[in-house]
Motif scaffolding. Structure first.
Motif, PDB file in Angstrom:
ATOM      1  N   GLN A  28     -43.273  38.861  68.915  1.00 51.24           N
ATOM      2  CA  GLN A  28     -42.560  39.988  68.330  1.00 51.24           C
ATOM      3  C   GLN A  28     -42.319  39.755  66.844  1.00 51.24           C
ATOM      4  OE1 GLN A  28     -38.808  40.836  70.269  1.00 51.24           O
ATOM      5  NE2 GLN A  28     -38.964  43.001  69.778  1.00 51.24           N
ATOM      6  N   CYS A  73     -48.162  49.458  73.518  1.00 52.76           N
ATOM      7  CA  CYS A  73     -48.403  48.568  72.377  1.00 52.76           C
ATOM      8  C   CYS A  73     -49.035  49.365  71.247  1.00 52.76           C
ATOM      9  CB  CYS A  73     -49.283  47.386  72.761  1.00 52.76           C
ATOM     10  SG  CYS A  73     -48.620  46.362  74.101  1.00 52.76           S
ATOM     11  N   ASP A  97     -43.836  50.377  71.674  1.00 49.22           N
ATOM     12  CA  ASP A  97     -44.109  49.054  71.125  1.00 49.22           C
ATOM     13  C   ASP A  97     -42.812  48.257  71.093  1.00 49.22           C
ATOM     14  OD1 ASP A  97     -46.734  48.013  69.392  1.00 49.22           O
ATOM     15  OD2 ASP A  97     -44.906  46.912  68.940  1.00 49.22           O
ATOM     16  N   ALA A 128     -43.875  46.261  77.347  1.00 46.25           N
ATOM     17  CA  ALA A 128     -45.032  46.617  78.173  1.00 46.25           C
ATOM     18  C   ALA A 128     -44.915  46.065  79.588  1.00 46.25           C
ATOM     19  CB  ALA A 128     -46.317  46.100  77.524  1.00 46.25           C
ATOM     20  N   GLY A 146     -53.448  45.263  72.650  1.00 48.55           N
ATOM     21  CA  GLY A 146     -52.134  44.860  73.113  1.00 48.55           C
ATOM     22  C   GLY A 146     -52.160  43.937  74.308  1.00 48.55           C
ATOM     23  N   VAL A 150     -49.766  40.250  75.512  1.00 47.96           N
ATOM     24  CA  VAL A 150     -48.639  40.211  76.438  1.00 47.96           C
ATOM     25  C   VAL A 150     -48.648  38.875  77.182  1.00 47.96           C
ATOM     26  CG1 VAL A 150     -48.586  42.713  76.719  1.00 47.96           C
ATOM     27  CG2 VAL A 150     -49.902  41.329  78.328  1.00 47.96           C
TER      28      VAL A 150
END
Length: 253
Positions: A28, A73, A97, A128, A146, A150
């Motif tokens: 992040q 995302c 997001d 997500a 994206g 994750v």
């Protein structure tokens, strides 16, 4: 990454939970940091080709006029805006997001571009792995660059499956983890000799060095298909594009 290894055929879903290179909070922070130059770097590093790939991905999603759709995302909103144009003013698109900075830039672009259809966009800060939407809510879902980032890909697919209506499609665009040694070598060379040096000029060398490790930890096209089917999707097909450097998974619930 010159010799990418295929995963062994375990039967458990745990094979899709690779050890993360960065924890969720670190990722992040990374994406908040690169947000101000993210779009410029994408254009520069792909010679504008990423716009073609994103249009292909949106087309594969099957989104149509009046649909209710989701871009997971979403980053600065490229796929979200394309979805907005596809579904028109009678539809609704959410761009989700976990990066406040990316969402801020996406919102600013929405105000700057001022297309009438862009009024159908809502920006959502969220995870997500825990989508803040009810079951069977969306007619189509996209996810651009994206899934690789994750920490639990299996859970991300479960969540997209959950919020997608039966018979609808998710389209996932990302770097391709090629099983071909030549393609993998070219990909590694480009990251080392083009991507990282250019990012260094923006003061983001360490952030973009993460790209190589994230691809190495990613899934092959076949593994992505297997993951989608394991979660419950009825059909899944992975397409290699741009000479195998990129890939797009299309999965139908």
């Amino acid at each position: 990454m010159a010799s990418l290894q295929l995963s062994l055929p375990f039967s458990s879903a745990s094979r899709f939970r690779h050890r993360p290179v960065l924890c969720a909070n670190e990722r992040q922070v990374l994406f908040n940091r690169i947000a101000p130059v993210y779009d410029n770097l994408n254009d520069l590093l792909s010679l504008g080709q990423h716009r073609i790939w994103k249009r292909m991905s949106v087309s594969w999603s099957g989104a149509k006029s009046g649909d209710n759709v989701l871009d997971v995302c979403c980053g600065s909103g490229d796929l979200t805006f394309l979805l907005s144009e596809k579904i028109g003013p009678d539809g609704k698109v959410r761009g989700l997001d976990f990066s406040k900075e990316q969402l801020s830039i996406a919102s600013s672009r929405q105000e700057l571009l001022r297309k009438a259809c862009y009024k159908n966009i809502e920006w959502v800060e969220g995870d997500a792995l825990d989508l803040p939407f009810s079951d069977c809510f969306f007619d189509a879902i996209t996810m651009g660059y994206g899934l690789r980032n994750v920490v639990d890909k299996h859970k991300a697919f479960e969540e997209m499956f959950r919020v997608l209506k039966p018979g609808s499609t998710v389209s996932v665009l990302d770097f391709n983890k090629s099983t071909q040694p030549f393609t993998a070598t070219i990909q590694e060379w480009m990251i080392d000799n083009v991507v990282v040096p250019v990012a260094t000029g923006y003061g983001l060398a360490k952030e973009y060095e993460y790209l190589k490790s994230s691809i190495k930890e990613f899934l092959t096209g076949k593994e992505l298909e297997e993951l989608a089917l394991e979660v419950g999707f009825s059909r899944a097909k992975h397409y290699e594009i741009s000479g195998g450097l990129m890939g797009n998974l299309v999965a139908t619930r």
